[in-house]
Scaffold this motif. Structure first.
Motif, PDB file in Angstrom:
ATOM      1  N   GLY A 177      10.643  -1.038  -6.962  1.00 58.84           N
ATOM      2  CA  GLY A 177       9.375  -0.575  -7.211  1.00 58.84           C
ATOM      3  C   GLY A 177       9.242   0.183  -5.323  1.00 58.84           C
ATOM      4  O   GLY A 177      10.380  -0.518  -4.499  1.00 58.84           O
ATOM      5  N   THR A 178       8.081   0.512  -5.020  1.00 57.35           N
ATOM      6  CA  THR A 178       8.353   0.939  -4.178  1.00 57.35           C
ATOM      7  C   THR A 178       7.460   0.077  -2.892  1.00 57.35           C
ATOM      8  O   THR A 178       8.399   0.127  -1.948  1.00 57.35           O
ATOM      9  N   GLN A 179       7.078  -1.316  -3.383  1.00 55.50           N
ATOM     10  CA  GLN A 179       6.521  -2.421  -2.124  1.00 55.50           C
ATOM     11  C   GLN A 179       8.035  -3.389  -2.284  1.00 55.50           C
ATOM     12  O   GLN A 179       7.743  -4.122  -1.854  1.00 55.50           O
ATOM     13  N   GLY A 180       9.119  -3.265  -2.931  1.00 56.53           N
ATOM     14  CA  GLY A 180       9.842  -4.500  -3.311  1.00 56.53           C
ATOM     15  C   GLY A 180       9.872  -4.909  -3.785  1.00 56.53           C
ATOM     16  O   GLY A 180       9.310  -5.239  -4.693  1.00 56.53           O
ATOM     17  N   PRO A 181      10.904  -6.357  -3.793  1.00 50.23           N
ATOM     18  CA  PRO A 181      11.533  -6.270  -3.579  1.00 50.23           C
ATOM     19  C   PRO A 181      13.085  -6.214  -3.163  1.00 50.23           C
ATOM     20  O   PRO A 181      12.570  -4.700  -3.855  1.00 50.23           O
ATOM     21  N   TYR A 182      13.258  -6.107  -1.777  1.00 51.90           N
ATOM     22  CA  TYR A 182      14.851  -4.373  -1.573  1.00 51.90           C
ATOM     23  C   TYR A 182      15.925  -5.632  -0.686  1.00 51.90           C
ATOM     24  O   TYR A 182      15.320  -6.755   0.446  1.00 51.90           O
ATOM     25  N   TYR A 183      16.855  -5.245  -0.087  1.00 50.08           N
ATOM     26  CA  TYR A 183      17.665  -5.293   0.663  1.00 50.08           C
ATOM     27  C   TYR A 183      17.859  -3.546   1.632  1.00 50.08           C
ATOM     28  O   TYR A 183      17.757  -3.071   1.102  1.00 50.08           O
ATOM     29  N   TYR A 184      17.776  -3.719   3.189  1.00 52.57           N
ATOM     30  CA  TYR A 184      17.814  -2.911   3.724  1.00 52.57           C
ATOM     31  C   TYR A 184      19.274  -3.229   4.796  1.00 52.57           C
ATOM     32  O   TYR A 184      19.551  -4.494   5.818  1.00 52.57           O
ATOM     33  N   PHE A 185      19.461  -2.123   4.486  1.00 57.75           N
ATOM     34  CA  PHE A 185      21.001  -2.479   5.775  1.00 57.75           C
ATOM     35  C   PHE A 185      21.209  -1.262   6.708  1.00 57.75           C
ATOM     36  O   PHE A 185      20.785   0.269   6.195  1.00 57.75           O
ATOM     37  N   SER A 186      21.223  -1.404   7.999  1.00 55.33           N
ATOM     38  CA  SER A 186      21.115  -0.464   8.807  1.00 55.33           C
ATOM     39  C   SER A 186      21.975  -0.678  10.089  1.00 55.33           C
ATOM     40  O   SER A 186      22.075  -1.343  10.401  1.00 55.33           O
ATOM     41  N   ILE A 187      22.048   0.913  10.774  1.00 54.37           N
ATOM     42  CA  ILE A 187      22.676   0.326  12.005  1.00 54.37           C
ATOM     43  C   ILE A 187      21.964   1.514  12.799  1.00 54.37           C
ATOM     44  O   ILE A 187      21.527   2.431  12.329  1.00 54.37           O
ATOM     45  N   LYS A 188      22.107   1.241  14.227  1.00 56.00           N
ATOM     46  CA  LYS A 188      21.655   2.315  15.184  1.00 56.00           C
ATOM     47  C   LYS A 188      22.364   2.909  15.975  1.00 56.00           C
ATOM     48  O   LYS A 188      23.570   2.163  16.115  1.00 56.00           O
ATOM     49  N   ILE A 189      22.151   3.655  17.475  1.00 59.50           N
ATOM     50  CA  ILE A 189      22.590   4.445  17.712  1.00 59.50           C
ATOM     51  C   ILE A 189      23.854   3.395  18.876  1.00 59.50           C
ATOM     52  O   ILE A 189      24.463   4.005  19.024  1.00 59.50           O
ATOM     53  N   ASP A 190      23.010   2.222  19.481  1.00 56.92           N
ATOM     54  CA  ASP A 190      23.683   1.355  20.164  1.00 56.92           C
ATOM     55  C   ASP A 190      24.502   0.845  19.648  1.00 56.92           C
ATOM     56  O   ASP A 190      25.468  -0.005  19.874  1.00 56.92           O
TER      57      ASP A 190
END
Length: 192
Positions: free
Chosen positions: A91-104
């Motif tokens: 669904g739009t409100q989750g639950p979920y996992y989020y894997f992110s990277i940053k430019i640093d």
């Protein structure tokens, strides 16, 4: 057939999309949403944009849910400092996992249980190409409660979680710190 490059190196290629348009039948989100958020195909890739600081926007492939899988996508941060992938999203409100990277060169694995978000693990890795307009291949392998994360074919994180066992996959632009636009291409999913 394209073999799964991530351990356990098994599974069937189920989703294979260059992300040039929405013609492959995976039903990627398209349109403009609140807070200046957009999911659109442009210039041969799939763009996720947020023109107001603060929100995180995930654009999903709505046609399938996945349980045990290897999921990869090419990502290029055009504006802002952070982007990533969603998986096992319910669904739009989750639950979920989020894997992110940053430019640093830093990365994070976050879990949202439907009410609160928490960082499971984070760090920095030399395999992440730093700066804007750098192409990084992000991948998540989820099997049971085990989650392994990769950048540019290199393992950078192993975690165990139980927030959700299946759900949608998606891509994200994160405007928590500044306005964001992230372009995605060449996504694949192998069912394990």
């Amino acid at each position: 057939t394209v073999p799964n490059p991530y351990p356990p190196h098994t599974g069937n290629l189920t989703l294979n999309d260059e992300l040039k348009d929405n013609s492959e039948g995976y039903n990627w989100d398209e349109g403009s949403f609140g807070n200046g958020e957009t999911c659109s195909f442009s210039g041969g890739s799939y763009h996720v944009g947020v023109s107001l600081q603060g929100p995180l926007l995930a654009c999903d492939a709505e046609a399938f849910t996945f349980s045990n899988f290897a999921y990869e996508v090419q990502m290029n941060i055009l504006k802002g400092d952070r982007g990533g992938i969603f998986f096992r999203q319910v669904g739009t409100q989750g639950p979920y996992y989020y894997f992110s990277i940053k430019i640093d060169g830093s990365y994070e694995l976050d879990r949202y249980n439907g009410n609160t978000s928490s960082m499971l693990q984070g760090g920095a890795s030399a395999v992440i190409k730093r700066g804007l307009n750098q192409s990084n291949l992000l991948a998540a392998v989820a099997q049971g409660s085990d989650i392994d994360l990769y950048v540019n074919g290199q393992s950078i994180l192993q975690s165990t979680g139980s927030t959700t066992s299946q759900g949608l996959i998606g891509v994200a632009a994160d405007a928590t710190d500044q306005l964001a636009e992230v372009a995605f291409s060449n996504t694949r999913v192998w069912i394990l």
